[in-house]
Design a protein around this motif. Structure first.
Motif, short mmCIF file in Angstrom:
data_model
loop_
_atom_site.label_atom_id
_atom_site.label_comp_id
_atom_site.label_asym_id
_atom_site.label_seq_id
_atom_site.Cartn_x
_atom_site.Cartn_y
_atom_site.Cartn_z
N ARG A 102 0.81 -1.24 0.00
CA ARG A 102 0.00 0.00 0.00
C ARG A 102 0.84 1.27 0.00
O ARG A 102 0.30 2.35 -0.15
N ARG A 103 2.12 1.13 0.28
CA ARG A 103 3.04 2.27 0.23
C ARG A 103 2.63 3.50 1.05
O ARG A 103 2.65 4.63 0.53
N PRO A 104 2.21 3.32 2.31
CA PRO A 104 1.91 4.51 3.13
C PRO A 104 3.21 5.28 3.41
O PRO A 104 4.31 4.76 3.19
N ALA A 105 3.09 6.54 3.91
CA ALA A 105 4.29 7.33 4.20
C ALA A 105 4.99 6.81 5.46
O ALA A 105 6.22 6.81 5.56
N SER A 106 4.19 6.37 6.44
CA SER A 106 4.78 5.82 7.68
C SER A 106 3.78 4.90 8.36
O SER A 106 2.56 5.05 8.17
N ILE A 107 4.32 3.95 9.13
CA ILE A 107 3.46 3.09 9.96
C ILE A 107 3.99 3.13 11.38
O ILE A 107 5.18 2.89 11.63
N THR A 108 3.08 3.45 12.32
CA THR A 108 3.42 3.46 13.74
C THR A 108 2.59 2.36 14.40
O THR A 108 1.38 2.29 14.18
N GLY A 109 3.24 1.50 15.18
CA GLY A 109 2.52 0.41 15.83
C GLY A 109 2.57 0.53 17.34
O GLY A 109 3.57 0.97 17.91
N ILE A 110 1.45 0.15 17.98
CA ILE A 110 1.36 0.13 19.45
C ILE A 110 0.83 -1.25 19.84
O ILE A 110 -0.17 -1.71 19.27
N ASP A 111 1.49 -1.91 20.78
CA ASP A 111 1.00 -3.20 21.26
C ASP A 111 1.34 -3.33 22.74
O ASP A 111 2.33 -2.77 23.23
N LEU A 112 0.52 -4.11 23.44
CA LEU A 112 0.66 -4.26 24.89
C LEU A 112 1.73 -5.28 25.29
O LEU A 112 2.22 -5.26 26.42
N THR A 113 2.07 -6.20 24.40
CA THR A 113 2.90 -7.34 24.78
C THR A 113 4.38 -7.09 24.46
O THR A 113 4.74 -6.98 23.28
N PRO A 114 5.25 -7.00 25.49
CA PRO A 114 6.65 -6.65 25.26
C PRO A 114 7.36 -7.55 24.25
O PRO A 114 8.11 -7.07 23.40
N SER A 115 7.13 -8.88 24.30
CA SER A 115 7.87 -9.76 23.37
C SER A 115 7.42 -9.52 21.92
O SER A 115 8.21 -9.68 20.98
N HIS A 116 6.15 -9.13 21.73
CA HIS A 116 5.69 -8.83 20.37
C HIS A 116 6.38 -7.57 19.85
O HIS A 116 6.83 -7.52 18.71
N VAL A 117 6.46 -6.56 20.73
CA VAL A 117 7.09 -5.30 20.33
C VAL A 117 8.55 -5.56 19.94
O VAL A 117 9.02 -5.11 18.88
N ALA A 118 9.24 -6.34 20.77
CA ALA A 118 10.66 -6.63 20.50
C ALA A 118 10.81 -7.35 19.16
O ALA A 118 11.71 -7.03 18.36
N ALA A 119 9.93 -8.31 18.88
CA ALA A 119 10.03 -9.07 17.63
C ALA A 119 9.81 -8.17 16.41
O ALA A 119 10.54 -8.26 15.41
N ALA A 120 8.82 -7.29 16.49
CA ALA A 120 8.54 -6.39 15.35
C ALA A 120 9.69 -5.39 15.17
O ALA A 120 10.09 -5.10 14.03
N GLN A 121 10.22 -4.89 16.29
CA GLN A 121 11.35 -3.95 16.20
C GLN A 121 12.55 -4.61 15.53
O GLN A 121 13.19 -4.05 14.65
N GLU A 122 12.82 -5.86 15.97
CA GLU A 122 13.97 -6.59 15.38
C GLU A 122 13.80 -6.77 13.88
O GLU A 122 14.74 -6.61 13.11
#
Ligand SMILES: C[S@@+](CC[C@H](N)C(=O)[O-])C[C@H]1O[C@@H](n2cnc3c(N)ncnc32)[C@H](O)[C@@H]1O
Length: 304
Positions: A102-122
């Protein structure tokens, strides 16, 4: 050696089951996703954690997961130049897919689960996308952003957990620019007498893997869901059921998967027997699915 590993996994499952059942319901969602993160690996393909949208001929869970993400992108009207907020992103799979498709300009994600955040960041680091895709820990009911920042807000199979979902509607409205859109893929109870009814078919808080974890305030069928979006200020509200392409095909897929040796050997015996019971008996998910709806909700913040 293999038998010893299996016993260790069984003991670990029993311990974490007891931990999970003892924490306060308000923190249970976070604890559940964190504790059972490695079982997600066994019950997902790729990095999605959703039931999927099963078009005729689709036989892979990942293809169905991606098709569901695509349904949500279409409902949001996402496209080039958009600044997107994705709430409850899981491992971020749909965000990497939307970035390509879809080629958006930016995507910002928010999630409650620390291990999910770490995996997406990696993954964002590994793919060299940290300037465009950012993932952080936070709650849908208290979004850490200034007003009128985003063109689109999405949430895929996550809003059922928000405590309550209506606070998320208000937060999404606040952070959207005027004219911006909200799109949600969500699980709700089917209504009793057709789509205009405000009476759910299933009693709230029925014990089941899908419905048991939802806050009671979220236990509303389609008509009430639409009214709640309007009460938050949204216009052009649409809440449409796609359950025929989601619920039963997903159940059928897993009932076949249960018989595969590769699946059996990838999870602990206790987890296998819990999943099997849930997918094949009316006391588990098989029993609750006929009373649940899967909807795509879309709405727009007015321009004036
Ligand atoms: C079923 S997963 C869906 C993940 C992803 N959207 C997908 O389709 O693969 C639900 C996600 O919602 C997140 N979640 C639950 N409650 C939340 C809340 N209050 N705020 C933000 N995220 C939440 C969980 O941590 C989990 O990652």
């Amino acid at each position: 050696m293999a038998a010893r590993q299996s016993i260790v996994k069984d003991v670990r499952d029993v311990v974490r089951w007891h931990v999970w059942t003892r924490v306060r319901p308000s923190t249970r969602t976070r604890v559940a996703y964190e504790l059972f993160a490695d079982d997600h690996d066994a019950t997902t393909e790729g990095a999605y954690i959703n039931l999927g949208y099963w078009e005729p001929g689709c036989s892979s869970l990942e293809e169905a997961n991606e098709a569901l993400a695509d349904q949500l992108a279409q409902a949001s009207g996402m496209g080039p130049g958009d600044h997107l907020l994705d709430v409850g992103f899981g491992l971020g799979a749909q965000d990497f897919f939307w970035w390509e498709s879809r080629r958006p300009a930016s995507i910002t994600g928010i999630d409650l689960t620390p291990s999910h955040v770490a995996a997406a960041q990696e993954r964002a680091v590994a793919e060299g996308l940290t300037e465009s895709l950012s993932f952080s820990e936070g709650s849908a009911t208290d979004l850490p952003f200034e007003a009128e920042r985003f063109d689109r807000v999405t949430s895929l199979e996550s809003a059922l957990h928000y405590d309550p979902r209506t606070t998320f509607f208000a937060e999404a409205f606040r952070v959207l620019k005027p004219g911006g859109t909200l799109a949600i893929g969500d699980i709700i109870p089917l209504d009793l007498d057709g789509e205009r009814s405000s009476t759910p078919r299933l009693a709230p808080q029925r014990k089941g893997s899908l419905s048991g974890g939802m806050p009671a305030a979220n236990w509303v069928p389609r008509a009430v869901y639409a009214e709640q979006l309007e009460a938050a200020g949204f216009v052009d509200v649409e809440v449409r059921s796609i359950r025929d392409r989601v619920m039963e095909p997903w159940l059928e897929y897993w009932q076949h998967k249960l018989a595969e040796d590769s699946f059996k050997s990838s999870v602990s015996r206790l987890f296998y027997s819990q999943v099997k019971r849930s997918l094949t008996s009316d006391a588990g998910m098989k029993g609750e699915l006929p009373a649940l709806d899967f909807v795509i909700a879309s709405a727009r913040k007015p321009t004036a």
